[in-house]
Design an enzyme around this catalytic site. Structure first.
Site, mmCIF file in Angstrom:
data_model
loop_
_atom_site.group_PDB
_atom_site.id
_atom_site.type_symbol
_atom_site.label_atom_id
_atom_site.label_comp_id
_atom_site.label_asym_id
_atom_site.label_seq_id
_atom_site.Cartn_x
_atom_site.Cartn_y
_atom_site.Cartn_z
ATOM 1 N N SER A 59 38.012 36.424 48.721
ATOM 2 C CA SER A 59 37.143 37.609 48.708
ATOM 3 C C SER A 59 37.556 38.550 49.833
ATOM 4 C CB SER A 59 35.696 37.170 48.938
ATOM 5 O OG SER A 59 34.854 38.291 49.140
ATOM 6 N N TYR A 72 28.289 32.061 52.076
ATOM 7 C CA TYR A 72 29.332 32.499 51.140
ATOM 8 C C TYR A 72 30.519 33.097 51.892
ATOM 9 C CZ TYR A 72 31.635 35.271 47.514
ATOM 10 O OH TYR A 72 32.575 35.815 46.666
HETATM 11 N N1 LIG Z 1 32.209 39.569 41.653
HETATM 12 C C1 LIG Z 1 32.503 39.853 42.897
HETATM 13 O O1 LIG Z 1 32.057 40.877 43.444
HETATM 14 C C2 LIG Z 1 33.424 38.946 43.673
HETATM 15 C C3 LIG Z 1 33.916 39.399 44.913
HETATM 16 C C4 LIG Z 1 34.747 38.571 45.642
HETATM 17 C C5 LIG Z 1 35.074 37.305 45.163
HETATM 18 N N2 LIG Z 1 34.585 36.883 43.951
HETATM 19 C C6 LIG Z 1 34.928 35.528 43.509
HETATM 20 O O2 LIG Z 1 35.400 35.544 42.186
HETATM 21 C C7 LIG Z 1 35.167 34.264 41.591
HETATM 22 C C8 LIG Z 1 34.559 34.449 40.229
HETATM 23 O O3 LIG Z 1 33.244 34.999 40.388
HETATM 24 P P1 LIG Z 1 32.619 36.065 39.372
HETATM 25 O O4 LIG Z 1 32.465 37.341 40.098
HETATM 26 O O5 LIG Z 1 33.347 36.042 38.080
HETATM 27 O O6 LIG Z 1 31.149 35.465 39.268
HETATM 28 P P2 LIG Z 1 30.361 34.842 38.030
HETATM 29 O O7 LIG Z 1 30.381 35.798 36.899
HETATM 30 O O8 LIG Z 1 29.051 34.398 38.598
HETATM 31 O O9 LIG Z 1 31.269 33.577 37.666
HETATM 32 C C9 LIG Z 1 31.283 32.428 38.489
HETATM 33 C C10 LIG Z 1 31.981 31.315 37.754
HETATM 34 O O10 LIG Z 1 31.906 30.121 38.565
HETATM 35 C C11 LIG Z 1 31.546 29.055 37.728
HETATM 36 N N3 LIG Z 1 30.816 28.009 38.454
HETATM 37 C C12 LIG Z 1 29.791 28.185 39.313
HETATM 38 N N4 LIG Z 1 29.359 26.971 39.766
HETATM 39 C C13 LIG Z 1 30.155 26.030 39.174
HETATM 40 C C14 LIG Z 1 30.225 24.620 39.233
HETATM 41 N N5 LIG Z 1 29.394 23.900 39.991
HETATM 42 N N6 LIG Z 1 31.166 23.995 38.494
HETATM 43 C C15 LIG Z 1 32.011 24.698 37.720
HETATM 44 N N7 LIG Z 1 31.996 26.042 37.617
HETATM 45 C C16 LIG Z 1 31.074 26.708 38.338
HETATM 46 C C17 LIG Z 1 30.659 29.678 36.667
HETATM 47 O O11 LIG Z 1 30.637 28.850 35.545
HETATM 48 P P3 LIG Z 1 29.393 28.900 34.505
HETATM 49 O O12 LIG Z 1 29.436 30.232 33.859
HETATM 50 O O13 LIG Z 1 29.684 27.756 33.609
HETATM 51 O O14 LIG Z 1 28.176 28.722 35.350
HETATM 52 C C18 LIG Z 1 31.362 30.999 36.412
HETATM 53 O O15 LIG Z 1 32.392 30.840 35.451
HETATM 54 C C19 LIG Z 1 34.264 33.503 42.587
HETATM 55 O O16 LIG Z 1 35.046 32.605 43.348
HETATM 56 C C20 LIG Z 1 33.725 34.598 43.479
HETATM 57 O O17 LIG Z 1 33.360 34.136 44.764
HETATM 58 C C21 LIG Z 1 33.782 37.674 43.205
#
Ligand SMILES: NC(=O)c1ccc[n+]([C@@H]2O[C@H](COP(=O)([O-])OP(=O)(O)OC[C@H]3O[C@@H](n4cnc5c(N)ncnc54)[C@H](OP(=O)(O)O)[C@@H]3O)[C@@H](O)[C@H]2O)c1
Length: 165
Positions: A59, A72
């Site tokens: 991130s 986080y």
């Molecule tokens: N969106 C942002 O602004 C942002 C910024 C910086 C970094 N990121 C990073 O990008 C990555 C993806 O996040 P996103 O933005 O796409 O968020 P998201 O839409 O909430 O997706 C999160 C993903 O993590 C999975 N997950 C959560 N807990 C889990 C567990 N215990 N076991 C297996 N899978 C699990 C979820 O699976 P389910 O759907 O099955 O629950 C989902 O596919 C993360 O590492 C996040 O920290 C995001």
């Protein structure tokens, strides 16, 4: 290829928090423990593949934390650090270690509706995939690209602006 993408984000008022530790620990387990554990578990398998790679999703907050998401932000800083060591070590056995450094992206991270201010997922993904395909090892986008390349003084300024309340 192993892609460590799963992550959760909780907004926590540290002085007022009433959640039990097992609840709070989930953020550490999912965001840091799992990617480290998976990398170590799968390295023996990956080293036997033709073009093995591990991709860790960190991130922009790895470089300057958002105080509203204190655990986080700390987990993402830790995963960035681990990724550097992992890349250094696994280069010896031919496993590429790549890092995707997202800015705020319009997903459901933290709960539906909280990231509506983020960049569109398609724009972000198209840019990142093109740069990884071109051979870059650490790729940000927009504000996270600035953060990963910033000086300490610029990160201090970013922290102030992001956490102004
Ligand atoms: N969106 C942002 O602004 C942002 C910024 C910086 C970094 N990121 C990073 O990008 C990555 C993806 O996040 P996103 O933005 O796409 O968020 P998201 O839409 O909430 O997706 C999160 C993903 O993590 C999975 N997950 C959560 N807990 C889990 C567990 N215990 N076991 C297996 N899978 C699990 C979820 O699976 P389910 O759907 O099955 O629950 C989902 O596919 C993360 O590492 C996040 O920290 C995001």
């Amino acid at each position: 290829m192993l892609v460590n993408n799963a992550g959760i984000q909780n907004r926590i008022e540290l002085a007022e928090d009433t959640a039990d530790w097992n609840t709070r620990r989930q953020e550490l387990v999912i965001n840091v423990e799992a990617p480290i554990h998976l990398a170590m578990l799968l390295t023996p398998h990956l080293r036997q593949q033709a073009r093995p790679a591990i991709i860790n999703v960190t991130s922009g907050l790895s470089f300057a934390p958002a105080a509203f998401a204190p655990i986080y932000s700390a987990t993402k800083a830790a995963l960035h650090s681990f990724t550097l060591s992992l890349r250094h070590q696994l280069a010896l056995i031919g496993i590429a270690v790549l890092e995707i450094v997202p800015p705020a992206v319009d997903t459901d991270l933290g709960g539906p509706g909280l990231h509506t201010f983020g960049v569109p997922v398609d724009d972000f993904a198209d840019s990142v995939m093109a740069r990884l395909a071109a051979g870059e090892q650490e790729v940000g986008y927009g504000t996270s690209e600035q953060a990963r390349l910033a000086s300490r003084a610029e990160l201090d300024e970013r922290f102030k602006q992001m956490n102004n309340r």
